[in-house]
Scaffold this motif. Structure first.
Motif, PDB file in Angstrom:
ATOM      1  N   UNK A 109      25.082  32.002  29.707  1.00 47.04           N
ATOM      2  CA  UNK A 109      23.688  31.558  29.549  1.00 47.04           C
ATOM      3  C   UNK A 109      23.584  30.694  28.290  1.00 47.04           C
ATOM      4  N   UNK A 110      22.963  29.536  28.418  1.00 45.82           N
ATOM      5  CA  UNK A 110      22.795  28.602  27.305  1.00 45.82           C
ATOM      6  C   UNK A 110      21.392  28.770  26.733  1.00 45.82           C
ATOM      7  N   UNK A 111      21.298  28.984  25.428  1.00 51.61           N
ATOM      8  CA  UNK A 111      20.018  29.147  24.748  1.00 51.61           C
ATOM      9  C   UNK A 111      19.910  28.035  23.711  1.00 51.61           C
ATOM     10  N   UNK A 112      18.997  27.078  23.936  1.00 44.93           N
ATOM     11  CA  UNK A 112      18.824  25.948  23.039  1.00 44.93           C
ATOM     12  C   UNK A 112      17.479  26.074  22.326  1.00 44.93           C
ATOM     13  N   UNK A 113      17.534  26.188  21.011  1.00 40.29           N
ATOM     14  CA  UNK A 113      16.338  26.369  20.196  1.00 40.29           C
ATOM     15  C   UNK A 113      15.911  25.016  19.638  1.00 40.29           C
ATOM     16  N   UNK A 114      14.750  24.545  20.059  1.00 40.89           N
ATOM     17  CA  UNK A 114      14.206  23.261  19.628  1.00 40.89           C
ATOM     18  C   UNK A 114      13.245  23.500  18.456  1.00 40.89           C
ATOM     19  N   UNK A 115      13.557  22.927  17.301  1.00 39.86           N
ATOM     20  CA  UNK A 115      12.724  23.152  16.122  1.00 39.86           C
ATOM     21  C   UNK A 115      11.520  22.217  16.060  1.00 39.86           C
ATOM     22  N   UNK A 116      11.472  21.223  16.962  1.00 34.83           N
ATOM     23  CA  UNK A 116      10.356  20.263  16.999  1.00 34.83           C
ATOM     24  C   UNK A 116      10.081  19.756  15.577  1.00 34.83           C
ATOM     25  N   UNK A 117       8.809  19.693  15.168  1.00 32.56           N
ATOM     26  CA  UNK A 117       8.496  19.362  13.774  1.00 32.56           C
ATOM     27  C   UNK A 117       7.769  20.534  13.122  1.00 32.56           C
ATOM     28  N   UNK A 118       8.141  21.746  13.529  1.00 26.38           N
ATOM     29  CA  UNK A 118       7.522  22.930  12.941  1.00 26.38           C
ATOM     30  C   UNK A 118       7.898  23.051  11.463  1.00 26.38           C
ATOM     31  N   UNK A 119       7.009  23.621  10.650  1.00 29.73           N
ATOM     32  CA  UNK A 119       7.289  23.768   9.218  1.00 29.73           C
ATOM     33  C   UNK A 119       8.191  24.961   8.937  1.00 29.73           C
ATOM     34  N   UNK A 120       9.402  24.900   9.474  1.00 34.15           N
ATOM     35  CA  UNK A 120      10.364  25.986   9.309  1.00 34.15           C
ATOM     36  C   UNK A 120      11.534  25.494   8.464  1.00 34.15           C
ATOM     37  N   UNK A 121      12.374  26.416   8.044  1.00 32.85           N
ATOM     38  CA  UNK A 121      13.581  26.073   7.293  1.00 32.85           C
ATOM     39  C   UNK A 121      14.710  25.859   8.300  1.00 32.85           C
ATOM     40  N   UNK A 177       8.878  27.736  19.697  1.00 32.53           N
ATOM     41  CA  UNK A 177       8.047  28.512  18.788  1.00 32.53           C
ATOM     42  C   UNK A 177       8.469  29.972  18.699  1.00 32.53           C
ATOM     43  N   UNK A 178       9.061  30.515  19.761  1.00 35.50           N
ATOM     44  CA  UNK A 178       9.483  31.909  19.753  1.00 35.50           C
ATOM     45  C   UNK A 178      10.476  32.217  18.652  1.00 35.50           C
ATOM     46  N   UNK A 179      11.217  31.202  18.216  1.00 33.29           N
ATOM     47  CA  UNK A 179      12.148  31.359  17.101  1.00 33.29           C
ATOM     48  C   UNK A 179      11.675  30.582  15.880  1.00 33.29           C
ATOM     49  N   UNK A 180      11.297  29.318  16.066  1.00 35.28           N
ATOM     50  CA  UNK A 180      10.952  28.451  14.933  1.00 35.28           C
ATOM     51  C   UNK A 180       9.727  28.949  14.170  1.00 35.28           C
ATOM     52  N   UNK A 181       8.819  29.667  14.846  1.00 40.66           N
ATOM     53  CA  UNK A 181       7.609  30.160  14.189  1.00 40.66           C
ATOM     54  C   UNK A 181       7.657  31.667  13.955  1.00 40.66           C
TER      55      UNK A 181
END
Length: 214
Positions: free
Chosen positions: A1-13, A195-199
């Motif tokens: 299973x491939x899980x790709x986390x997209x950080x978009x432009x969220x204010x995350x580190x 968002x589930x990860x980035x936020x």
């Protein structure tokens, strides 16, 4: 299973999340990767995590001010790119051009689409994968696998009818391990999420929850 986390432009580190993705990837048989903003690709790739671009343009070297060149993101350490995310829509000819540009730079490609019909059109362009993401569910926390599982099942069939070598991913609203399992049960080979990860207050815990059932 491939899980790709997209950080978009969220204010995350991006480095904190990249490190978490890298560390969790080492604990599971799933394949994990992260797609930061273009400016962060090189620093993220240096953590050792599998790194993707969020977008490349259908261009070659030349007079293209303000565009994203596939070779540049590859040089920075990216191994793949999203194309035609619902927040960065392209015309069909430009999707084709972006896929060709990515191929030229030896980048893997995931072409995003809203529905099964568009999935079929995207698969016909020969990317490595397509991802079905109804835009109305993006960022809602309600996964398409629950809101409308038929969309996912029909997307898998649409891609298979065109080219069964093209993998199908599922996006929009993915945030838990149950969501990943549901996507797997519907015939997909991976998920896109943001968002589930980035936020998340604790990105590592969110990632652990995602892969725990796998």
């Amino acid at each position: 299973m491939f899980v790709l986390v997209n950080l978009k432009t969220y204010p995350c580190d991006p480095l904190e999340i990249a490190t978490a993705v890298r560390d969790v990837d080492e604990t599971t048989d799933a394949r994990l990767a992260v797609a930061p903003q273009a400016i962060h690709i090189e620093r993220v790739a240096e953590t050792g995590v599998e790194t993707w671009a969020q977008h490349v343009d259908p261009i070659e070297h030349g007079s293209n001010t303000g565009h994203t060149l596939a070779e540049s993101v590859a040089d920075a350490g990216a191994v793949g790119t999203l194309v035609n995310h619902s927040e960065r829509r392209l015309k069909l000819a430009d999707i084709d051009g972006a896929v060709r540009a990515a191929e030229r730079a030896d980048l893997e490609t995931v072409v995003c689409a809203n529905n099964p019909e568009q999935i079929g059109a995207g698969a016909a362009l020969g990317p490595d994968a397509v991802a079905v993401e109804p835009p109305e569910l993006i960022g809602t926390g309600t996964p398409v696998s629950q809101a409308d599982p038929g969309v996912v099942e029909n997307a898998v069939v649409a891609a298979e009818n065109v080219d069964d070598d093209v993998s199908v991913l599922c996006g929009a609203g993915i945030s838990t391990g149950e969501d990943v399992t549901a996507a797997d049960d519907l015939g997909t080979e991976g998920v896109l999420l943001a968002s589930g990860v980035a936020k998340a207050d604790n990105p590592r815990a969110a990632l652990d929850d995602l892969v725990e059932p796998l």
